[in-house]
Design a protein around this motif. Structure first.
Motif, PDB file in Angstrom:
ATOM      1  N   THR A  14       0.818  -1.213   0.000  1.00 48.44           N
ATOM      2  CA  THR A  14       0.000   0.000   0.000  1.00 48.44           C
ATOM      3  C   THR A  14       0.846   1.254   0.000  1.00 48.44           C
ATOM      4  N   SER A  15       1.929   1.251   0.753  1.00 43.77           N
ATOM      5  CA  SER A  15       2.781   2.438   0.838  1.00 43.77           C
ATOM      6  C   SER A  15       4.223   2.041   1.095  1.00 43.77           C
ATOM      7  N   SER A  16       5.127   2.960   0.768  1.00 46.20           N
ATOM      8  CA  SER A  16       6.555   2.797   1.039  1.00 46.20           C
ATOM      9  C   SER A  16       6.987   3.964   1.908  1.00 46.20           C
ATOM     10  N   ARG A  17       7.585   3.674   3.065  1.00 48.60           N
ATOM     11  CA  ARG A  17       7.989   4.712   4.004  1.00 48.60           C
ATOM     12  C   ARG A  17       9.487   4.611   4.265  1.00 48.60           C
ATOM     13  N   GLN A  32       7.477   9.323   2.086  1.00 50.46           N
ATOM     14  CA  GLN A  32       6.427   8.339   1.870  1.00 50.46           C
ATOM     15  C   GLN A  32       5.987   8.393   0.420  1.00 50.46           C
ATOM     16  N   ALA A  33       5.730   7.241  -0.151  1.00 49.74           N
ATOM     17  CA  ALA A  33       5.248   7.149  -1.529  1.00 49.74           C
ATOM     18  C   ALA A  33       4.296   5.961  -1.617  1.00 49.74           C
ATOM     19  N   GLY A  34       3.885   5.638  -2.827  1.00 45.32           N
ATOM     20  CA  GLY A  34       2.930   4.553  -3.023  1.00 45.32           C
ATOM     21  C   GLY A  34       3.534   3.191  -2.760  1.00 45.32           C
ATOM     22  N   GLY A  35       2.730   2.170  -2.972  1.00 44.71           N
ATOM     23  CA  GLY A  35       3.165   0.807  -2.720  1.00 44.71           C
ATOM     24  C   GLY A  35       4.374   0.424  -3.555  1.00 44.71           C
ATOM     25  N   ALA A  48       8.176   4.007  -6.630  1.00 46.27           N
ATOM     26  CA  ALA A  48       7.705   4.468  -5.326  1.00 46.27           C
ATOM     27  C   ALA A  48       8.823   4.407  -4.293  1.00 46.27           C
ATOM     28  N   ALA A  52      10.274   7.680  -2.199  1.00 47.49           N
ATOM     29  CA  ALA A  52      10.357   7.760  -0.737  1.00 47.49           C
ATOM     30  C   ALA A  52      11.790   7.999  -0.284  1.00 47.49           C
TER      31      ALA A  52
END
Length: 332
Positions: A14-17, A32-35, A48, A52
């Motif tokens: 779901t997300s990349s942190r 933070q970016a998308g999956g 993504a 991030a």
């Protein structure tokens, strides 16, 4: 002045942190970016990850980052895929990293972010589900985590699928649709149930619609079920209890009776108060009454702390203090 920094990344579907911190626990950058899960999103997820990374390192000298850990959903499979490894390497080189990040699974991050104990158990329920025995902050054994086709019992996908199956069973029995049934159909985008009533018209519409949806996306129905269970819906309550039973069964596979080491609950369905997390806590508490049960926290912070353990000159005391600052006070 030269400083020693560490980088942690939590790369999920779901997300990349990403998080950069110094060894005193001060956060120096975050992104933070998308999956970015390369298993579910392919090489497109690498974009993504790069986004991030760029955001997290924008205000620091990447050369000061001396250690890094990436937590990756499906990590073991991903790191055996040459194209993915090459794309990841390109990403961190483009971000200016001189160190080579170590790779761990997202299951490891879920555990580490919930306790500073080296050994214990983690059970995760989000889109998928898995339970794992942790030794020295490494996954030693796992139960389930087999994906939507072969397992993931008690996961968001499993709950969503059961919600759809409940509608079909009701129609097979020529029963009246409940409010939860109708909510499920609305979320799926199935045409109005009343208009399609009669024969198998509605049943066929549900089957056709469900088969057009990528199976993991059925996990989006899980919150509907948990909310209905909170409101006393009997069907939703039964699905929720069965999900908790499945998760407990997975823990039973990899955890010894009488164990007192901590249990960490991870994943979107277990880290918030809801009927599933409460039922699972109750079930686990009956089997392991002397165990502390906690929830996972910030995965990127856990990865940054794991990265600090690769530094040659960090003491045990400094490591414990860093854990407290990053994962108890969230770096503040």
């Amino acid at each position: 002045m030269t400083v020693t920094l560490v980088l942690g990344m939590d790369i999920g579907g779901t997300s990349s942190r990403a998080l950069v911190a110094d060894v005193e626990g001060h956060v120096r950058g975050a992104g933070q970016a998308g999956g970015g899960n390369p298993i579910s999103r392919g090489l497109a997820g690498i974009t993504a990850i790069r986004d991030a990374l760029r955001a997290a390192t924008a205000g620091v000298d990447p050369a000061d980052i001396k250690a890094a850990v990436f937590g990756l959903a499906g990590g073991e499979v991903a790191m055996r895929t040459p194209e993915i490894v090459q794309a990841l390497e390109t990403g961190w080189r483009q971000a200016g990293l001189l160190c080579t990040p170590a790779m761990v699974s997202d299951v490891t991050l879920a555990y580490v972010s919930g306790t500073d104990a080296a050994d214990g158990t983690v059970v995760v329920s989000g889109t998928g589900a898995v339970a794992a025995a942790i030794r020295d902050r490494t996954v030693m054994r796992a139960a389930d985590g087999h994906g939507w086709l072969l397992g993931d019992h008690g996961s968001g996908f499993w709950i969503g699928r059961e919600a759809v199956r409940a509608v079909l069973i009701t129609l097979d029995r020529d029963g009246s649709l409940s409010e939860l049934n109708r909510q499920v159909l609305r979320d799926l985008g199935v045409p109005d149930a009343d208009r399609l009533a009669g024969g198998r018209t509605l049943t066929n519409a549900i089957i056709e619609t469900a088969h057009r949806i990528p199976p993991p996306e059925l996990a989006r129905l899980a919150p509907l079920v948990l909310t209905a269970a909170d409101g006393g819906d009997q069907e939703a309550t039964l699905i929720t209890r069965r999900a908790a039973d499945h998760l407990t069964a997975s823990v039973n596979v990899i955890r010894q009776p009488g164990a007192t080491s901590p249990i960490v609950l991870g994943g979107s369905l277990l880290t918030t108060p809801n009927p599933l997390s409460r039922a699972l806590r109750t079930s686990l508490g009956r089997t392991w009454p002397d165990t502390k049960i906690s929830t996972s926290g910030e995965g990127a912070a856990a990865a940054a702390w794991l990265a600090s353990r690769h530094l040659p000159d960090i003491s045990a005391l400094a490591s414990r203090q860093l854990y407290t600052r990053l994962l108890t006070t969230k770096g503040s």
